[in-house]
Write a protein that holds these residues in place. Structure first.
Motif, PDB file in Angstrom:
ATOM      1  N   ALA A 188       0.842  -1.202   0.000  1.00 18.55           N
ATOM      2  CA  ALA A 188       0.000   0.000   0.000  1.00 18.55           C
ATOM      3  C   ALA A 188       0.874   1.247   0.000  1.00 18.55           C
ATOM      4  O   ALA A 188       0.636   2.205  -0.756  1.00 18.55           O
ATOM      5  CB  ALA A 188      -0.929  -0.011   1.218  1.00 18.55           C
ATOM      6  N   ALA A 189       1.916   1.214   0.841  1.00 17.20           N
ATOM      7  CA  ALA A 189       2.819   2.364   0.905  1.00 17.20           C
ATOM      8  C   ALA A 189       3.490   2.580  -0.436  1.00 17.20           C
ATOM      9  O   ALA A 189       3.658   3.724  -0.912  1.00 17.20           O
ATOM     10  CB  ALA A 189       3.867   2.149   1.995  1.00 17.20           C
TER      11      ALA A 189
ATOM     12  N   VAL B 126       2.345   1.839  -3.467  1.00 16.97           N
ATOM     13  CA  VAL B 126       1.414   2.464  -4.401  1.00 16.97           C
ATOM     14  C   VAL B 126       1.283   3.948  -4.090  1.00 16.97           C
ATOM     15  O   VAL B 126       1.282   4.791  -4.990  1.00 16.97           O
ATOM     16  CB  VAL B 126       0.034   1.751  -4.334  1.00 16.97           C
ATOM     17  CG1 VAL B 126      -0.999   2.543  -5.136  1.00 16.97           C
ATOM     18  CG2 VAL B 126       0.156   0.336  -4.866  1.00 16.97           C
ATOM     19  N   ALA B 127       1.221   4.253  -2.795  1.00 16.19           N
ATOM     20  CA  ALA B 127       1.090   5.647  -2.387  1.00 16.19           C
ATOM     21  C   ALA B 127       2.330   6.443  -2.779  1.00 16.19           C
ATOM     22  O   ALA B 127       2.263   7.651  -3.038  1.00 16.19           O
ATOM     23  CB  ALA B 127       0.856   5.731  -0.880  1.00 16.19           C
ATOM     24  N   ALA B 128       3.465   5.755  -2.868  1.00 13.12           N
ATOM     25  CA  ALA B 128       4.721   6.460  -3.134  1.00 13.12           C
ATOM     26  C   ALA B 128       4.955   6.683  -4.625  1.00 13.12           C
ATOM     27  O   ALA B 128       5.911   7.352  -5.010  1.00 13.12           O
ATOM     28  CB  ALA B 128       5.899   5.688  -2.534  1.00 13.12           C
TER      29      ALA B 128
ATOM     30  N   PRO C 132       3.585   8.602  -6.894  1.00 12.34           N
ATOM     31  CA  PRO C 132       3.775  10.011  -7.291  1.00 12.34           C
ATOM     32  C   PRO C 132       5.148  10.535  -6.900  1.00 12.34           C
ATOM     33  O   PRO C 132       5.765  11.286  -7.660  1.00 12.34           O
ATOM     34  CB  PRO C 132       2.665  10.732  -6.528  1.00 12.34           C
ATOM     35  CG  PRO C 132       1.639   9.698  -6.283  1.00 12.34           C
ATOM     36  CD  PRO C 132       2.379   8.408  -6.093  1.00 12.34           C
TER      37      PRO C 132
END
Lengths: 624, 363
Positions: free
Chosen positions: B186-187, B189-191, B193
């Protein structure tokens, strides 16, 4: 719980191995699944989209290239080359591959000469094509430029020296107005031709025979299917449909006669047209001054073109086809014939010339060229001495409309239909014409001066030569022909072009025609003939008629000495002639711009032309 | 059968099925390379020599007991780290500073890290109790992240990704808890950008082009389009060896290195591609099997993670050639032209062979 909260946990090898196996199975399952997805993707591309990609791969691989046909060459009547193809080199750029175009052009400019016109034209052409298309930048490189580029080739990606055939005209300006020239194909030309057929063509006929016979000379372009690599370099030819080369043309022009007429004109501006009355073929067609057609083939610099444009004697004008001259007395044989055939004057009827002619109820005099007049003259003497009064009277009795209709049969006032582009029609005045043109009624005085070829009459030298040819062949009219034969590339036997006959002149009484021709014989051969000088030492009999075209309207009551006038105001000198009298084989019309009198200036030029042709014929074994 | 073979080859340390399949892949690869290079024998010979060197390394490493390898690991890792750092300072390469010129050989030190990172993580976890706790986890992450960050700066996103992933696989196989894995994913995917922000402009262009190749068919989209045309036009059975027009007429870019799979797809069709995938799948499965029977934690984790990393190579390269993944410089294992990658891979298989030779015979 696997480990106790109190003691430091111990490594359990077996348990670790189990854990590992568990994870490995999960990992391998995911891997198999992803491999499956990847395989599906490949199957999608290779099975479902296979056809689409096969097409795209083929169009990558194979390029269809048009192959230009070789342009047909042009010969004169005796097989001398008038327009040929010379091996040359041009510089081409593929914009997509050349990187920074401006910079490339700047660097190229250090190696080959590039004028602003070259760059401008390149820019224009470039926009017509896609970026991977090779666009010509400079034509006709000289040897130094070719070798300088060869040495520096590695510095110029996407630039190439390409061999091609460049048109050249060995006789230069002598034949410009007949043969014409080819120039670089532009957007305007493309609108008038089959674009597909011109895809590989760089030049197109712009003038003369080159333009008129463009279709035959050009041929049909071929097609090459070439396997090409990603850089556009062709690897091999897969299939080739050969172009059909253009047909060769044989002109009826005889370069010797053309040259003789050209030389005889000397420094004068003017025109000489010679037609063989037996078949309507054009033997010589000179317009002087002219210009070098070779300069136009590979693009003429703007400054040079401007210089040609600004020459006061206007070399770009083809005087033979487009020079509009007052026919003057050269029209008299036709007016005289009209009088006889239409029964307004009888063969032996004499008309008295006092030197001045008056219309009933008018006091304006119409003059003879000889003060005191010529006395009583019939048609032959009237022609011999060019008696104005005789023709004033005939014209007046005919009336302008009858005169118009009769002369129109000889082709005056309409294009002759010669196989050259852009011919002028001249002007043969009538009542209807004047009303239409000026919305004015016709005045009787205008009929009178029309009878001696003045006033509104305008003819071209070609019309005069062709009308005379009809006169000497007793009314048979032909469309003059410059192209004598067409030689297809596959058909070695030349197929001969014959001049089509057009509705001729109706003959009422052949004796009338004999009288007029006899009058023309006397012009050259009788003691009082206006062109006696022409027949000196000729071993054949010449007949003709002198003429003078007024450059500005003279007051009929005042005499001007032509020699005292400024050259640009001097009359044009005209002379029409044919020979040999008994069986004519050439009909010549000569116009010398501002030459003064027809007899002194124009007649010797006609004589030189006749000599050249009849002398040639003798050399070639024609019967005398 | 063993008695027919020379003694060392017959030694239990070499897993013959795995070695055989590797040889098949390599020989097939040389055949494709011959076609891709435009029938240039010299290229094929050079590559064969490298593969030969790689095989020597494989055999050599297979004879080393796992505990010796484990003891070397920190040294190899440190040396690799120094070299990667040196490359950063001294290196040369095509636009990216990946190469280190040692006068005798030029090679990419980042390739060493593909081996050194999973080995180092495994060596660190070897004496620890598994699954790893938070502290062990953080140390492991540091071990894999430091070189990965160095390599990203070179910049070589592809290799950095593979180095990082090989370390992650080690952790995964060590039994990292699912909630940590899910959290990390999850982290990640969030990273994404943030990743976009650190990317160089040419890398961003590649991603843009990947998302819409037709936007610039003659520029950056060229590679992807031409590669897809090559694959698609190959069809089910292919155009035949040496008959791929896309390849021979040079429409496929980098056709003997990163895009060699496009050449294979064009000339051997879907059948060739499926056969190749099957061989790779066998290698991966066999590698995981070897790992599962390994005697010690270090061998088990290294062999497992190297096997899974091999799959990532194939997936990323195959996805790129088929136009479903962006263009990153990941070679097709054992087939793409290039020395360092081949030798590194074969060295990895040497370590697996060592684990096989020291496997447990009894459960």
């Amino acid at each position: 719980m696997r480990r106790s909260p109190v003691n430091k946990p111990l490594k359990d090898s077996l348990q670790e191995q189990d854990g590992f196996r568990h994870r490995a199975v999960i990992g391998f399952t995911v891997i198999v699944a992803l491999f499956g997805l990847l395989a599906v993707r490949y199957a999608w591309l290779q099975l479902w989209q296979h056809e689409d990609f096969t097409t795209r791969s083929e169009s990558n691989r194979v390029q269809v290239r048009p192959v230009p046909p070789n342009r047909g060459v042009i010969y004169d009547r005796r097989g001398r080359l008038l327009a040929g193809n010379r091996p040359a080199f041009r510089l081409e750029i593929i914009p997509e591959k050349s990187g920074d175009l401006d910079e490339t052009l700047a660097r190229l400019g250090e190696i080959v000469t590039l004028t602003d016109e070259d760059l401008e034209r390149f820019e224009k052409t470039r926009r017509r094509y896609r970026d991977f298309h090779s666009v010509p930048l400079r034509l006709d490189l000289d040897e130094g430029e070719v070798s300088r580029f060869a040495v520096n080739r590695h510095r110029f990606e996407g630039v190439a020296v390409v061999p091609y055939l460049s048109r050249h005209y060995p006789y230069g300006e002598l034949l410009t107005h007949v043969v014409g020239y080819v120039g670089r194909l532009d957007e305007r030309d493309l609108r008038q031709v089959d674009r597909d057929n011109y895809r590989a063509t760089t030049h197109i006929g712009k003038l003369g025979v080159e333009r008129q016979y463009e279709r035959l000379l050009h041929g049909d372009s071929g097609v090459e299917r070439v396997e090409t690599n990603a850089r556009g370099r062709s690897q091999r030819v897969l299939q080739r449909e050969d172009p059909v080369d253009g047909a060769d043309l044989v002109l009826s022009i005889d370069v010797d006669v053309q040259q003789a007429a050209w030389d005889a004109l000397g420094d004068h501006a003017g025109s000489v047209v010679a037609i063989d009355p037996r078949d309507g073929s054009v033997i010589a067609m000179v317009s002087k001054p002219a210009f070098d057609p070779n300069a136009f083939v590979n693009g003429i610099p703007q400054a040079d073109y401007q210089a040609i444009l600004e020459q006061p004697r206007r070399p770009l004008i083809n005087r033979s086809l487009n020079g509009g001259y007052e026919p003057g007395s050269t029209l008299k044989p036709f007016v005289g014939l009209a009088g006889l055939e239409l029964d307004v004057v009888q063969p032996e009827q004499k008309i008295f010339s006092s030197g001045r002619y008056f219309l009933p109820n008018y006091d304006r005099p119409y003059r003879d060229w000889r003060k005191g007049g010529h006395g009583s003259v019939e048609i032959r003497r009237a022609l011999e001495e060019s008696v104005n009064t005789y023709f004033y009277q005939v014209a007046y009795d005919l009336g302008i409309d009858r005169m118009h209709d009769y002369l129109a049969q000889f082709g005056f006032g309409a294009p002759t239909g010669v196989d050259l582009p852009g011919e002028s029609s001249g002007l043969l005045p009538s009542r209807d014409w004047k009303r239409g043109r000026f919305n004015e009624p016709w005045y009787p005085g205008e009929t009178v001066i029309a009878g001696i070829g003045q006033g509104f009459n305008v003819v071209t030298p070609l019309q005069l030569a062709n009308a005379q040819a009809a006169l000497i062949s007793r009314g048979v009219m032909r469309k003059p022909r410059v192209v004598f034969a067409v030689k297809g590339p596959l058909d070695e036997s030349a197929h001969r072009e014959t001049a089509p006959e057009t509705p001729g002149v109706r003959v009422v009484n052949p004796e009338h025609w004999d009288l007029v021709l006899e009058g023309m014989r006397r012009v050259v051969n009788a003691p009082r003939g206006t062109a006696r000088n022409v027949s000196l030492e000729a071993d054949y009999v010449i007949a003709g008629k002198t003429g003078t075209a007024q450059v500005f309207t003279q007051d009929q009551s005042v005499d001007y000495e032509q020699d005292e006038l400024d050259e640009s105001l001097r009359n044009h000198a005209l002379f029409i002639a044919f020979a040999p009298f008994e069986a004519p084989r050439i009909s010549v019309a000569v116009v010398v711009d501002h030459g003064g009198a027809g007899s002194t200036v124009a007649a010797p030029i006609a004589r030189a032309t006749l000599d050249a042709w009849l002398g040639q014929e003798r050399l070639m074994g024609y019967r005398p | 059968m063993r008695r027919w073979l020379p003694g060392w080859l017959g030694a239990p340390r070499l897993d013959l099925p795995l070695l055989g399949v590797l040889l098949v892949i390599m020989l097939g690869g040389l055949a494709v390379l011959y076609s891709a290079s435009g029938e240039d024998g010299g290229t094929v010979v050079r590559q064969a020599v490298r593969l030969g060197i790689g095989l020597c390394v494989l055999v050599g490493l297979s004879q080393a007991p796992p505990h010796i390898l484990r003891l070397w690991t920190p040294w190899v890792y440190s040396l690799g780290l120094v070299l990667v750092a040196a490359t950063w300072v001294l290196g040369e390469g095509q636009g990216a500073d990946r190469w280190l010129d040692l006068r005798v050989v030029r090679f990419q030190p980042s390739e060493i890290m593909k081996l050194a990172v999973p080995m180092m993580v495994a060596a660190y976890l070897h004496p620890r109790v598994l699954p790893p706790g938070p502290r062990d986890f953080l140390v492991s992450v540091a071990i894999l992240a430091v070189p990965a960050l160095f390599i990203v700066r070179q910049p070589d996103l592809g290799t950095a990704l593979l180095v990082g992933i090989s370390g992650c696989f080690t952790l995964f196989l060590a039994g990292l808890r699912w909630r940590v894995i899910v959290g990390l994913a999850a982290a990640g995917v969030a990273a994404l950008p943030a990743l976009w922000l650190v990317m160089k402009e040419y890398q961003r262009d590649r991603v843009r082009t990947f998302l819409n190749p037709e936007s610039d068919p003659l520029g950056d989209g060229w590679n992807i389009i031409q590669s897809k045309i090559a694959v698609g036009s190959g069809g089910f059975t292919g155009k035949g060896w040496l008959n791929g027009t896309q390849s021979r007429l040079e429409f496929i870019p980098e056709r003997h290195t990163d895009f060699i799979l496009a050449v294979l797809s064009e000339e051997f069709g879907l059948l060739g591609v499926l056969a190749l995938f099957a061989l790779y799948l066998f290698v991966v499965g066999r590698g995981l099997y070897i790992a599962s029977v390994a005697r010690d934690t270090f061998s088990r984790l290294v062999a497992g993670s190297l096997s899974m990393t091999l799959f990532v190579y194939v997936l990323v390269n195959g996805g790129m050639v088929a136009g479903v993944l962006p263009v990153v410089g990941v070679p097709l294992p054992l087939i793409s032209y290039g020395g360092t990658s081949a030798v590194t891979l074969l060295a990895g298989f040497g370590i697996m062979m060592s684990a096989w030779g020291n496997r447990k015979f009894v459960r």
